[in-house]
Design an enzyme around this catalytic site. Structure first.
Site, short mmCIF file in Angstrom:
data_model
loop_
_atom_site.label_atom_id
_atom_site.label_comp_id
_atom_site.label_asym_id
_atom_site.label_seq_id
_atom_site.Cartn_x
_atom_site.Cartn_y
_atom_site.Cartn_z
N LYS A 187 -9.42 -8.42 7.78
CA LYS A 187 -10.13 -8.70 9.02
C LYS A 187 -10.10 -7.49 9.93
CE LYS A 187 -6.38 -10.86 11.65
NZ LYS A 187 -6.25 -10.15 12.92
N HIS B 112 0.82 -1.21 0.00
CA HIS B 112 0.00 0.00 0.00
C HIS B 112 0.86 1.26 0.00
CE1 HIS B 112 -3.37 -2.70 0.63
NE2 HIS B 112 -4.16 -1.69 0.32
#
Lengths: 289, 205
Positions: free
Chosen positions: B116, B36
């Site tokens: 998650k 990222h």
């Protein structure tokens, strides 16, 4: 003492791929309590299927095989330097065999060592004892749950937490609420009261080696373990934070002497994949539990 | 059970509501912390004018991510006779990508993020603005999820290390739950509000 490298590799394999029976039992019981068809029941069902599959295929229960934390109990005369070398070698072999993910990263450059060894990595605690054999306990502590583990300094005005067990209860429940599903709930808490910041954290992690169904030697701490377990579940966070009846599977507490000036409470949050294994060495005989 | 297949249309995303179980299929890409940061530094911050050395990678990633899915996952892998296989591949905690995710969704037209623990307000807003969802996989269910990974197509940026590289994988019947939809609903936000209210009762007095 003969070379234990292969035995350590087997210990790592067992920890990474086989969830202990007490944990499986607790997850099965938790699933029975959730409403059939709920997201919580679905999550626990997936977890149980995964646990069985990992054991059959001998592959990691969770891809985050965590920080390997070893507790080594050895008799007088055993070389801890040799044991430590063998453990590091075993970590590298276990990584090659894909029981462990390469997890040791240089903190400044970000470079992965590729074999789960590095500066003070893996973690090893050596204790000399009076027995003749060697006992090695291993826990694989994942990063998600480590990141929600925390430490409080009492008193804490915001939470109305004083320097007593009631204060401990308040801050621990705060930690559980803040963790939400991020530590892969339902989790197990290791709590330490006292010590300095460092010894307190170590003590909190030691609690995670205790079986879920043992009893605390100190009745006051034992009663508080039960209460935090019950109230933690009342928060309703549930498996994965989907909402549900089980947020915690176990709570274990220990204490250390502290300075008059300090009162630390450390909370080691362990995910449902509470991967621990034990190895016993007596002469030529090696057994696992 | 909703079935999603990559490439995913905006219409298909808008139909999903928080709480829906989904079976995901098609080619998706793993990416976590280093990935990222790399996407933001090289492509978003440069306004789509990457350094020369990264131009080929840019084109590749644009194609891979368009109407596709980023999976927050650092797998355990094994290579036999030159062929990679996912051995264990559960989700990692997503909130670490909160500073980057919204921009990545917008810049690359990503339709879903799997991870998650859920994400924050900025990502929820991006899901609403650009037609994307957050899909929750079961944390720790790594061997089971690896069974859904039918093929490892290729890997990019292996220099980030195995957990951090971009793994391009084909999945079948990957089980997930929508926990943040494209209409502003987040199960994570609701749960935090509910449990915090209960917590306040438990420590009253």
């Amino acid at each position: 003492m003969h070379d234990l490298t292969d035995a350590f590799v087997e210990l790592i394999r067992r920890a990474a791929t086989q969830l202990p029976d007490d944990m499986k039992k607790a997850i099965r019981e938790a699933k029975e309590k959730e409403d059939p068809g709920s997201a919580a029941a679905g999550a626990l069902d997936t977890i149980l299927k995964n646990v069985e599959m990992a054991r059959e295929k001998s592959t990691p229960i969770c891809q985050d095989t965590g920080t390997p934390i070893f507790q080594i109990y050895y008799p007088l005369g055993v070389s801890t330097r040799k044991l430590s070398d063998q453990i590091r070698k075993a970590c590298a072999i276990a990584t090659e065999k894909a029981y462990l993910r390469p997890n040791a990263v240089d903190s400044l450059t970000g470079k992965n060592s590729g074999d789960n060894t590095g500066i003070d990595y893996p973690t090893m605690h050596f204790h000399e004892w009076d027995e003749e054999g060697i006992k090695v306990q291993l826990i694989l502590k994942g990063g998600g749950c480590e990141n929600v583990s925390t430490q409080y300094k009492l008193p804490n005005t915001e939470l109305g937490a004083g320097r007593d067990l009631e204060g401990v209860r308040r801050v621990v429940l705060d930690a559980v609420n803040k963790a939400q599903g991020l530590g892969c709930a339902p989790g197990v808490l290791g709590i330490a009261i006292g010590g300095d910041r460092g010894s307190s954290y170590i003590k909190s992690k030691e609690q995670l080696f205790r079986p879920l169904d043992d009893t605390n030697d100190d009745p006051d701490m034992g009663a508080m373990e039960d209460r935090i377990l019950e109230e933690g579940n009342e928060l309703g966070i549930g498996p994965m934070g989907f909402g549900g009846k089980t947020t915690l599977l176990g709570v274990k507490m220990g204490k250390l002497h502290r300075l008059p000036a300090s009162y630390f409470v450390s909370v080691a949050y362990m995910c449902w994949a509470n991967r621990r294994a034990t190895m016993l060495v007596n002469g030529e005989e090696i057994s696992y539990a | 059970m909703h079935k999603l297949t990559v490439p995913i249309s905006e219409e298909a995303i808008r139909e999903l509501k928080a709480g829906d179980p989904v079976s995901l299929n098609g080619v998706i890409v793993t990416g976590r912390d280093a990935a990222h940061k790399y996407l933001i530094d090289n492509f978003v911050k440069t306004g789509g004018q990457p350094p020369a050395a990264e131009q080929d990678m840019y084109a590749t990633l644009q194609t891979l991510l368009k109407e596709s899915v980023i999976y927050h996952c650092g797998p355990v892998v094994q290579q036999t006779d030159g062929i990679w296989k996912f051995v264990a591949a559960g989700p990692t905690t997503s909130i670490r990508e909160e500073p980057y995710q919204a921009d990545v969704i917008e810049h690359f037209n990503v339709r879903a993020v799997i991870g998650k623990g859920g994400m924050g307000a900025k990502t929820l807003q991006a899901c609403q603005d650009f037609g994307a969802v957050y899909l929750h996989a079961i944390g720790g269910a790594a061997t089971l999820i690896a069974e859904s990974v039918k093929e490892v197509i290729t890997v990019h940026k292996m220099e980030f290390g195995v957990p951090e590289a971009f793994w391009v994988i084909r999945v079948e019947d990957f089980p997930v739950v929508v926990t943040m939809d494209s209409h502003g609903n987040s199960l994570h936000k609701q749960m935090l509000e509910q449990s915090t209210e209960k917590f306040a009762q438990l420590i009253k007095g």
